[in-house]
Design a protein around this motif. Structure first.
Motif, PDB file in Angstrom:
ATOM      1  N   ASN A 659      51.720  28.662  33.115  1.00  0.00           N
ATOM      2  CA  ASN A 659      51.137  28.286  34.294  1.00  0.00           C
ATOM      3  C   ASN A 659      49.838  28.641  34.100  1.00  0.00           C
ATOM      4  O   ASN A 659      49.169  29.903  34.440  1.00  0.00           O
ATOM      5  CB  ASN A 659      51.884  29.103  35.495  1.00  0.00           C
ATOM      6  N   ARG A 660      48.823  27.519  34.109  1.00  0.00           N
ATOM      7  CA  ARG A 660      47.413  27.782  34.115  1.00  0.00           C
ATOM      8  C   ARG A 660      46.757  28.127  35.596  1.00  0.00           C
ATOM      9  O   ARG A 660      45.611  28.560  35.625  1.00  0.00           O
ATOM     10  CB  ARG A 660      46.655  26.598  33.490  1.00  0.00           C
ATOM     11  N   HIS A 661      47.558  27.981  36.608  1.00  0.00           N
ATOM     12  CA  HIS A 661      47.260  28.160  37.777  1.00  0.00           C
ATOM     13  C   HIS A 661      47.244  29.617  38.298  1.00  0.00           C
ATOM     14  O   HIS A 661      46.990  30.106  39.445  1.00  0.00           O
ATOM     15  CB  HIS A 661      47.838  27.343  38.827  1.00  0.00           C
ATOM     16  N   ALA A 662      47.944  30.314  37.483  1.00  0.00           N
ATOM     17  CA  ALA A 662      48.406  31.967  37.889  1.00  0.00           C
ATOM     18  C   ALA A 662      47.113  32.569  38.033  1.00  0.00           C
ATOM     19  O   ALA A 662      46.188  32.379  37.133  1.00  0.00           O
ATOM     20  CB  ALA A 662      49.340  32.507  36.762  1.00  0.00           C
ATOM     21  N   ARG A 663      46.809  33.395  38.910  1.00  0.00           N
ATOM     22  CA  ARG A 663      45.607  33.905  39.243  1.00  0.00           C
ATOM     23  C   ARG A 663      45.195  35.276  38.153  1.00  0.00           C
ATOM     24  O   ARG A 663      44.185  35.770  38.369  1.00  0.00           O
ATOM     25  CB  ARG A 663      45.323  34.253  40.580  1.00  0.00           C
ATOM     26  N   GLY A 664      46.290  35.679  37.399  1.00  0.00           N
ATOM     27  CA  GLY A 664      46.015  36.769  36.500  1.00  0.00           C
ATOM     28  C   GLY A 664      46.407  37.967  37.039  1.00  0.00           C
ATOM     29  O   GLY A 664      46.808  38.118  38.408  1.00  0.00           O
ATOM     30  N   ASN A 665      45.713  38.943  36.581  1.00  0.00           N
ATOM     31  CA  ASN A 665      46.210  40.451  37.158  1.00  0.00           C
ATOM     32  C   ASN A 665      45.310  40.827  38.303  1.00  0.00           C
ATOM     33  O   ASN A 665      45.626  41.691  39.092  1.00  0.00           O
ATOM     34  CB  ASN A 665      45.924  41.414  36.087  1.00  0.00           C
ATOM     35  N   ALA A 666      43.801  40.217  38.373  1.00  0.00           N
ATOM     36  CA  ALA A 666      43.017  40.578  39.350  1.00  0.00           C
ATOM     37  C   ALA A 666      42.005  39.512  39.601  1.00  0.00           C
ATOM     38  O   ALA A 666      41.685  38.549  38.624  1.00  0.00           O
ATOM     39  CB  ALA A 666      42.516  41.960  39.422  1.00  0.00           C
ATOM     40  N   TRP A 667      41.165  39.239  40.539  1.00  0.00           N
ATOM     41  CA  TRP A 667      40.251  38.181  40.787  1.00  0.00           C
ATOM     42  C   TRP A 667      39.486  38.584  42.009  1.00  0.00           C
ATOM     43  O   TRP A 667      40.122  39.195  42.924  1.00  0.00           O
ATOM     44  CB  TRP A 667      41.002  36.878  40.966  1.00  0.00           C
ATOM     45  N   PHE A 668      38.292  38.029  41.912  1.00  0.00           N
ATOM     46  CA  PHE A 668      37.425  38.227  43.111  1.00  0.00           C
ATOM     47  C   PHE A 668      37.543  37.090  43.965  1.00  0.00           C
ATOM     48  O   PHE A 668      37.624  35.918  43.554  1.00  0.00           O
ATOM     49  CB  PHE A 668      35.990  38.434  42.586  1.00  0.00           C
ATOM     50  N   VAL A 669      37.402  37.430  45.440  1.00  0.00           N
ATOM     51  CA  VAL A 669      37.341  36.306  46.404  1.00  0.00           C
ATOM     52  C   VAL A 669      36.219  36.555  47.226  1.00  0.00           C
ATOM     53  O   VAL A 669      35.515  37.831  47.309  1.00  0.00           O
ATOM     54  CB  VAL A 669      38.477  36.198  47.176  1.00  0.00           C
ATOM     55  N   ASN A 670      35.461  35.519  47.763  1.00  0.00           N
ATOM     56  CA  ASN A 670      34.259  35.632  48.517  1.00  0.00           C
ATOM     57  C   ASN A 670      34.440  35.310  50.175  1.00  0.00           C
ATOM     58  O   ASN A 670      33.968  35.408  50.922  1.00  0.00           O
ATOM     59  CB  ASN A 670      33.106  34.999  48.140  1.00  0.00           C
ATOM     60  N   ILE A 717      37.008  40.492  36.387  1.00  0.00           N
ATOM     61  CA  ILE A 717      37.670  41.836  36.450  1.00  0.00           C
ATOM     62  C   ILE A 717      39.146  41.702  35.714  1.00  0.00           C
ATOM     63  O   ILE A 717      39.667  40.331  35.782  1.00  0.00           O
ATOM     64  CB  ILE A 717      38.139  42.093  37.985  1.00  0.00           C
ATOM     65  N   SER A 718      39.551  42.561  34.942  1.00  0.00           N
ATOM     66  CA  SER A 718      40.659  42.296  34.050  1.00  0.00           C
ATOM     67  C   SER A 718      41.415  43.713  33.937  1.00  0.00           C
ATOM     68  O   SER A 718      40.980  44.676  34.028  1.00  0.00           O
ATOM     69  CB  SER A 718      40.110  41.892  32.595  1.00  0.00           C
ATOM     70  N   LEU A 719      42.579  43.400  33.701  1.00  0.00           N
ATOM     71  CA  LEU A 719      43.737  44.602  33.256  1.00  0.00           C
ATOM     72  C   LEU A 719      43.471  45.084  32.096  1.00  0.00           C
ATOM     73  O   LEU A 719      43.666  44.490  31.091  1.00  0.00           O
ATOM     74  CB  LEU A 719      44.941  44.525  33.640  1.00  0.00           C
ATOM     75  N   ALA A 720      42.834  46.323  31.869  1.00  0.00           N
ATOM     76  CA  ALA A 720      42.481  46.898  30.402  1.00  0.00           C
ATOM     77  C   ALA A 720      43.695  47.906  29.781  1.00  0.00           C
ATOM     78  O   ALA A 720      43.901  47.741  28.604  1.00  0.00           O
ATOM     79  CB  ALA A 720      41.302  47.656  30.529  1.00  0.00           C
ATOM     80  N   SER A 730      38.901  46.831  34.509  1.00  0.00           N
ATOM     81  CA  SER A 730      37.451  46.677  34.102  1.00  0.00           C
ATOM     82  C   SER A 730      36.754  45.815  35.037  1.00  0.00           C
ATOM     83  O   SER A 730      37.522  44.518  34.828  1.00  0.00           O
ATOM     84  CB  SER A 730      37.048  46.544  32.742  1.00  0.00           C
ATOM     85  N   SER A 731      35.712  46.003  35.614  1.00  0.00           N
ATOM     86  CA  SER A 731      35.198  44.988  36.439  1.00  0.00           C
ATOM     87  C   SER A 731      33.542  44.877  36.148  1.00  0.00           C
ATOM     88  O   SER A 731      33.142  45.991  35.882  1.00  0.00           O
ATOM     89  CB  SER A 731      35.365  45.226  38.029  1.00  0.00           C
ATOM     90  N   GLN A 732      32.949  43.683  36.583  1.00  0.00           N
ATOM     91  CA  GLN A 732      31.609  43.542  36.397  1.00  0.00           C
ATOM     92  C   GLN A 732      30.939  42.425  37.364  1.00  0.00           C
ATOM     93  O   GLN A 732      31.815  41.494  37.371  1.00  0.00           O
ATOM     94  CB  GLN A 732      31.374  43.038  34.891  1.00  0.00           C
ATOM     95  N   SER A 733      30.265  42.840  38.158  1.00  0.00           N
ATOM     96  CA  SER A 733      29.557  41.935  38.955  1.00  0.00           C
ATOM     97  C   SER A 733      28.096  42.135  39.387  1.00  0.00           C
ATOM     98  O   SER A 733      27.609  43.475  39.393  1.00  0.00           O
ATOM     99  CB  SER A 733      30.377  41.805  40.171  1.00  0.00           C
ATOM    100  N   ALA A 734      27.340  41.144  39.849  1.00  0.00           N
ATOM    101  CA  ALA A 734      26.220  41.604  40.136  1.00  0.00           C
ATOM    102  C   ALA A 734      25.951  42.102  41.650  1.00  0.00           C
ATOM    103  O   ALA A 734      24.891  42.503  41.752  1.00  0.00           O
ATOM    104  CB  ALA A 734      25.051  40.163  40.135  1.00  0.00           C
ATOM    105  N   SER A 735      26.885  41.925  42.463  1.00  0.00           N
ATOM    106  CA  SER A 735      26.868  42.616  43.657  1.00  0.00           C
ATOM    107  C   SER A 735      28.292  43.018  44.260  1.00  0.00           C
ATOM    108  O   SER A 735      29.394  42.526  43.602  1.00  0.00           O
ATOM    109  CB  SER A 735      26.322  41.389  44.809  1.00  0.00           C
ATOM    110  N   GLU A 736      28.315  43.404  45.452  1.00  0.00           N
ATOM    111  CA  GLU A 736      29.638  43.842  45.882  1.00  0.00           C
ATOM    112  C   GLU A 736      30.626  42.808  46.080  1.00  0.00           C
ATOM    113  O   GLU A 736      30.132  41.619  46.745  1.00  0.00           O
ATOM    114  CB  GLU A 736      29.480  44.596  47.165  1.00  0.00           C
TER     115      GLU A 736
END
Length: 828
Positions: A659-670, A717-720, A730-736
């Motif tokens: 399923n390529r639509h599965a959102r994974g272990n975590a994701w960011f929403v705005n 953001i990903s499950l390490a 582990s997460s990385q972003s330019a802003s909150e």
């Protein structure tokens, strides 16, 4: 101190232990060949508990959470070890043999303790233990794999024994026995059986209160109750970790009400009424207590080669006919299905009725009342006014399903009264005329009912099952004929055993046989009556070699493909099994489904309101065998995608759909969609753009006030790292940013940390975890560390040690004083 041991006096007690072991092994000779009992629940337990067991073996620590079922849930009621309770050595001692031999031994020794606690002749107590232990329900549950239930039933009798000893004047000893037995029963982890045990004790207390008021011994009654309450307190606190976690978790399970407004009329403060009463015993099905085949027995029963169904199939293929008759839907009662009817024994029923004529009122009316109450509660939806009263008004009752389980109450009470009656016949003083009148009526009532159905079996009904219409007409006719024959044969069978038991009693009263001969004959009759009935439900066919029992599931080609894939906690939807009634997928993978009676409440809500809709749509799309159609359906299944359903098994022998639509272990929403209530939250899940939007209950709105989350294409953001109790991202972003995690939200234990500092997290998308993550590079850790388990364990250690000291101290005091009962409140 004057302690004297007399070996001759120990002989019946040592003989009881030896005989119980012999009987238990004789019933299960397969264990001597190294075979183990299979069963539906045993296999499912292996699936649901595998992640927890593997983690324990690899690390020596407990996995208090598991992601193997229902997208994640606490493991408290699956396979958690509660090592704080130091009574476990007693439990292991009493269950030292191989399973299921140890279960039957526990049934036997537990009831034996009850009978000798009321000063019954120990040889007669051995016969009584057989009568109780071989009630068919005790074996039906073993065949199904209900091990914790079996252990809890085994400790029912010792709990009652302790209460009776207290009321016979030995308050300290009785309280200590009650405390130990109840603590061990709670430790078994089947609180429903403990609840029913306490109903028996509560009704006993009401009768004692009535007699105390009438005969003016309230003060003595209150002192006895005080001793028992202290013991119960120690029992509860010795199991603090188990009970605290269970009570805490129960508020978040399907055994508590949903916030959704659907089916309002079906709601209670626990399970819905329809769910709680799904397995309700039929009113007429109650005759199975006397006649084992009254409603056919099992939904997967067997017939002999003398049956009509065998003759039907043997016409064309005798070898096939022999296989067909091993597994037939003989049950034709009102329940959806059953592993076997509940048969307490024709002799027990006869002696129970006899007890109503000759046993002291302080005992008989208590046992009669709980027997009738247990039967009426088992009727469930067939006696809804009583069931609704208990579901709505009796504390705790609506937390339990399968109301037919209340038949464990008469399953205990009936043999107790039966054996007290027999004890009075053999060793008591009875008016000759009164006795023969009582014998005549009791044999007449029990035997008369059996004779009535033996001569007129059609009085029981038409022998048609609700599922018969799915079979060919010829098979329907033979099944109905065989059910009729089974009822008639078993009715004559019950009549025979009633007559034989009554004959033994008459021979004794006529001084034709001695008391020991009478006891031996009654014990043999108990076994001859109940052993063959139990073999219908639990026999050698249920055993398999050790390797097969320990590894009940074999990985398919689809399973092997998934297990070779990289990544953590990518969930699997297996459409080739009963998704929410099967834990085989959980044996290999994190699964959307599973098998458990205490799913998370919000997860159950999602199953009922959205997930099943998505699954049905996906299944329909899969029938097209067109990947584009399936992929389009997956794109629309928000509920499946938000819990990271990465693999869908349509055929176990082919590669699963990815399923390529599965959102994974975590994701960011705005974007945040604030919803007013649970109904709106669930409804919004099918509307939002899952990639960029999340729902938020208005109750959490304050936590995100004045916050905005600008879109950041570079954010990730990903499950390490993954362990059941600890997940590192582990997460990385330019802003909150607002992160959504495809993990179930459970506030009672999950703690979040960002770069080592404790951080709040909140519930989004009705059941998932969300967290505000500051800009930059960070390590996010979720740890499951419930206070209820760890603090409860400390309390358990202290309380169980004190309870052990109380128990052994009470035994020491009893031997030191070496006195008979004093200040007895109970006459048997």
């Amino acid at each position: 101190m004057n302690i004297k041991f007399s070996f001759p006096k120990l002989i019946p007690y040592l003989s009881a232990i030896i005989l119980f072991l012999v009987i238990s092994f004789a019933y299960f000779p397969e264990v001597l060949d190294g075979k183990q009992l299979g069963g539906h629940d045993n296999a499912n337990f292996k699936g649901m508990a595998r992640e927890m067991i593997d983690y324990r073996e690899e690390t020596g620590k407990e996995a208090l959470w598991t992601n193997s079922m229902f997208s994640g849930m606490p493991g408290y009621m699956i396979s958690t070890n509660y090592n704080g309770n130091k009574l476990r050595f007693l439990d292991r001692l009493l269950q030292a043999g191989p399973r299921p031999v140890s279960f039957v031994f526990l049934y036997l020794i537990g009831f034996f303790v009850l009978l000798i606690s009321i000063r019954m002749n120990p040889w007669l107590a051995i016969a009584g233990a057989i009568a109780f232990a071989f009630s068919s329900y005790n074996f039906v549950i073993l065949a199904a794999g209900h091990n914790t239930k079996a252990i809890a039933i085994g400790y029912m009798a010792p709990v009652i024994a302790g209460v009776l000893v207290s009321f016979r004047g030995k308050r300290l000893l009785g309280a200590a026995l009650t405390g130990i037995a109840l603590a061990l029963q709670i430790r078994a982890g089947h609180l429903q059986i403990t609840y029913y045990t306490l109903i028996i004790v509560f009704v006993f207390g009401l009768f004692q209160l009535y007699f105390a008021i009438k005969e003016k011994y309230i003060k003595d009654l209150l002192v006895t109750i005080a001793f028992l309450l202290v013991a119960v307190g120690f029992s509860v606190t010795s199991n603090s970790a188990r009970l605290w976690t269970a009570m805490e978790y129960s508020k978040y399970t399907m055994r508590s009400p949903s916030e959704l407004t659907l089916e309002e009329g079906d709601k209670t403060t626990g399970l819905t009424k329809s769910y709680a009463t799904r397995w309700s015993y039929g009113l007429d099905e109650t005759f199975s207590l006397l006649i084992p085949g009254f409603k056919g027995g099992s939904s997967n029963g067997s017939l002999t080669e003398k049956s009509e169904t065998y003759a039907l199939f043997a016409q064309s293929n005798p070898s096939q006919a022999r296989e067909v008759i091993k597994n037939l839907p003989l049950y034709w009662g009102g329940q959806a299905s059953t592993a076997g009817n509940i048969y307490v024994g024709a002799i027990v029923v006869f002696l129970f009725i006899l007890g109503m004529f000759i046993v002291d009122r302080k005992i008989k009316w208590w046992l009669f009342t709980v027997t009738v109450l247990g039967i009426m509660l088992a009727w469930g939806k067939n006696l809804m006014f009583l069931t609704e009263f208990f579901l709505d008004h009796v504390p705790g009752y609506n937390k339990f399903r399968t109301v037919s389980m209340t038949l464990v109450i008469p399953g205990l009470a009936m043999p107790v009264l039966a054996m007290i009656a027999l004890n009075k016949v053999l060793f008591g003083e009875l008016d000759k005329k009164k006795f023969f009148n009582a014998l005549k009526w009791s044999a007449g009532i029990a035997g008369g009912v059996a004779l009535l159905f033996a001569l007129l079996p059609d009085l029981a009904g038409n022998f048609v099952s609700a599922n018969d219409s799915s079979y060919q007409e010829a098979l329907q006719e033979t099944l109905q004929a065989d059910r009729r024959t089974l009822l008639r044969t078993d009715a004559f069978r019950s009549l025979l055993f009633i007559g034989l038991a009554a004959g033994v009693i008459l021979l004794f009263k006529m001084q034709k046989i001695k008391v020991n001969v009478a006891i031996a004959l009654i014990a043999v009759l108990f076994l001859a009556d109940m052993w063959p009935v139990n073999k219908r439900y639990l026999n050698k066919e249920y055993f398999s070699n050790k390797r097969q029992a320990q590894q009940p599931f074999t990985p398919s080609a689809a399973d092997q493909f998934i297990m070779n894939e990289p990544g953590y906690n990518n969930r699997v939807l297996n459409l080739t099994v009963s998704i929410f009634q099967d834990a085989s997928t959980s044996f290999f993978h994190p699964s959307l489904g599973g098998y458990h009676g205490a799913k998370m409440r919000r997860y159950q809500d999602i199953i009922e309101t959205g997930m099943m809709t998505d699954i049905n749509a996906l299944f329909a799309a899969a029938q097209s065998q067109n990947y584009a159609v399936v992929d389009s359906a997956l794109a629309r299944t928000n509920v499946l995608n938000m819990v990271n359903t990465k693999y869908i098994i349509l055929n176990p022998e082919t590669q699963p759909i990815m399923n390529r639509h599965a959102r994974g272990n975590a994701w960011f929403v705005n974007n945040i969609r604030v919803v007013e209530n649970a109904d709106a939250d669930v409804a919004a899940l099918s509307e939002i753009d899952l990639i960029s939007e999340a729902t938020l209950d208005r109750r959490y709105e304050g936590e995100l006030q004045n916050k905005s989350f600008p879109e950041d294409p570079t954010a990730s953001i990903s499950l390490a790292e993954y362990e059941p109790n600890r997940m590192v991202y582990s997460s990385q972003s330019a802003s909150e940013q607002l992160a959504v995690f495809s993990e179930i939200y459970y506030e009672k234990g999950w703690q979040a940390y960002i770069d080592g500092e404790k951080t709040d997290h909140l519930r989004v998308n009705y059941m998932l975890r969300g967290m505000v993550v500051p800009g930059g590079t960070h390590e996010i850790v979720f740890e499951f560390h419930p206070r209820s388990y760890f603090t409860g364990t400390t309390v358990s250690v202290i309380s169980s040690v004190l309870l052990l000291l109380l128990f052994f101290g009470a035994i020491y005091m009893q031997y030191r004083n070496n006195t008979e009962e004093d200040n007895s409140l109970l006459t048997l």
